[in-house]
Design a protein around this motif. Sequence first.
Motif, short mmCIF file in Angstrom:
data_model
loop_
_atom_site.label_atom_id
_atom_site.label_comp_id
_atom_site.label_asym_id
_atom_site.label_seq_id
_atom_site.Cartn_x
_atom_site.Cartn_y
_atom_site.Cartn_z
N VAL A 18 42.90 16.20 58.77
CA VAL A 18 44.30 16.37 58.38
C VAL A 18 45.19 16.40 59.62
CG1 VAL A 18 45.96 17.98 57.37
CG2 VAL A 18 43.82 17.48 56.19
N ALA A 19 44.75 17.12 60.65
CA ALA A 19 45.53 17.19 61.89
C ALA A 19 45.70 15.80 62.49
CB ALA A 19 44.85 18.13 62.89
N GLY A 20 44.64 15.03 62.52
CA GLY A 20 44.74 13.68 63.05
C GLY A 20 45.61 12.78 62.20
N SER A 21 45.52 12.93 60.88
CA SER A 21 46.31 12.08 59.98
C SER A 21 47.80 12.38 60.10
CB SER A 21 45.85 12.28 58.53
OG SER A 21 46.22 13.57 58.04
N ILE A 22 48.16 13.62 60.42
CA ILE A 22 49.57 13.95 60.61
C ILE A 22 50.14 13.13 61.77
CG2 ILE A 22 51.17 15.78 61.29
CD1 ILE A 22 49.42 17.73 59.74
N PHE A 23 49.36 13.02 62.84
CA PHE A 23 49.81 12.22 63.99
C PHE A 23 49.91 10.74 63.61
CE2 PHE A 23 47.97 15.87 66.37
CZ PHE A 23 49.09 16.21 67.10
N VAL B 24 61.67 11.77 57.24
CA VAL B 24 61.64 13.24 57.29
C VAL B 24 61.22 13.80 55.93
CG1 VAL B 24 63.03 15.31 57.64
CG2 VAL B 24 63.39 13.31 59.10
N VAL B 25 61.82 13.28 54.87
CA VAL B 25 61.47 13.74 53.51
C VAL B 25 60.03 13.40 53.18
CG1 VAL B 25 61.99 13.45 51.06
CG2 VAL B 25 63.86 13.63 52.71
N ILE B 26 59.59 12.19 53.55
CA ILE B 26 58.21 11.78 53.27
C ILE B 26 57.23 12.71 53.98
CG2 ILE B 26 56.51 9.96 53.65
CD1 ILE B 26 58.76 7.93 53.24
N MET B 27 57.51 13.05 55.24
CA MET B 27 56.60 13.93 55.97
C MET B 27 56.61 15.34 55.39
SD MET B 27 54.84 12.33 58.07
CE MET B 27 54.06 13.86 58.62
N TYR C 113 54.43 15.11 52.46
CA TYR C 113 53.05 14.98 52.91
C TYR C 113 52.49 16.32 53.37
CZ TYR C 113 49.05 13.21 55.56
OH TYR C 113 47.79 12.98 56.03
N LEU C 114 53.27 17.05 54.16
CA LEU C 114 52.80 18.35 54.65
C LEU C 114 52.66 19.35 53.50
CD1 LEU C 114 54.91 18.66 57.92
CD2 LEU C 114 52.47 18.19 57.74
N ALA C 115 53.56 19.27 52.52
CA ALA C 115 53.45 20.16 51.36
C ALA C 115 52.17 19.86 50.58
CB ALA C 115 54.67 20.01 50.47
N ALA C 116 51.86 18.56 50.42
CA ALA C 116 50.63 18.20 49.70
C ALA C 116 49.39 18.65 50.47
CB ALA C 116 50.60 16.68 49.48
N VAL C 117 49.43 18.50 51.79
CA VAL C 117 48.30 18.94 52.62
C VAL C 117 48.15 20.45 52.57
CG1 VAL C 117 47.50 19.11 55.00
CG2 VAL C 117 48.34 16.93 54.13
N ARG C 118 49.29 21.13 52.57
CA ARG C 118 49.24 22.60 52.54
C ARG C 118 48.60 23.11 51.27
NH1 ARG C 118 52.35 27.01 51.03
NH2 ARG C 118 52.37 28.73 52.56
N ARG C 119 48.76 22.39 50.18
CA ARG C 119 48.16 22.82 48.91
C ARG C 119 46.64 22.72 48.96
NH1 ARG C 119 51.37 23.25 44.40
NH2 ARG C 119 49.60 22.73 43.08
N THR C 120 46.11 21.88 49.85
CA THR C 120 44.66 21.79 49.98
C THR C 120 44.09 22.94 50.82
OG1 THR C 120 44.75 20.42 51.99
CG2 THR C 120 44.85 19.27 49.87
#
Length: 277
Positions: A206-211, A258-261, A264-271
């Motif tokens: 996940v950390a790598g995918s954020i980059f 900005v909105v897309i990220m 994306y971060l909200a979806a990742v946070r749910r995991t």
Amino acid sequence: MRRWLAAFLHRRPGVRLSLLLSAPLAWLGLAYLGALAALFVTAFYTTDTFTGNLVRTFTWANFRDLVTVEVYRTVALRSIGVALAVTAIDLAVAFPMAFAMAKLASPRAQRWLAIAVLTPLWASYLVKAYAWRVMLSSGGLLGWGFGVTATILTLAYLWLPYMILPIYAGLERLPDSLLEAAGDLGARSWRVFRTVVWPLAFPAVVAGSIFTFSLSLGDYIAVKIVGGRSQLIGNVVYDNIGAANNLPFAAAVATVPVVIMLVYLAAVRRTGALESL
């Protein structure tokens, strides 16, 4: 007074930490959050088509154009697709490389492999992008021409180290005893990967995918060099700042990644992956 202050700070480590972080946090708030706020405010302005001056009148026209004009929807979807493709390619290439570095290579080889992964980052972005242009152009080594495919390949190469290093760091913390225990219990390679390796390495992925996702989503230079007539969100922002001289619409387009990220971060946070980093 100085002794009292020193004793007070010694007894209150939280206050000491706050004072140490106050300057960088203030700079962050001014340089980043302030600029981001100015971006959002400007997105609701317009530009006088006759004079080119900024009209500070609140309007939803820029965002309405983003939603209703088909070309901008196409560019947004293409940008998301490119970012996802780059992330998927980098993950497919980076995971086995990172696993070999972390679990198969000797400690000395790990250091050399880490240097090898970092070496491309020392070269100029433009040099690497133009090298891919030469390879992908007509008569080049690959000769595929320009387009979305060339953009994906170029970006996947550019951002690959940002996927390898977080996964390598995550796999390095994976105890070898867990892999040995799974093998002793008769688990096959795929099951070991699915039940042991992947769950523990997922936060690093996940950390790598954020980059890779965010860098690909906002890139505009690579598509200019190898993308041919294709456009991404970054190109629309660049063109409206420069040739079109429409800063409010450029600001509105810039809010899309900005909105897309944030989504994306909200979806990742749910995991729960962010809490495990």
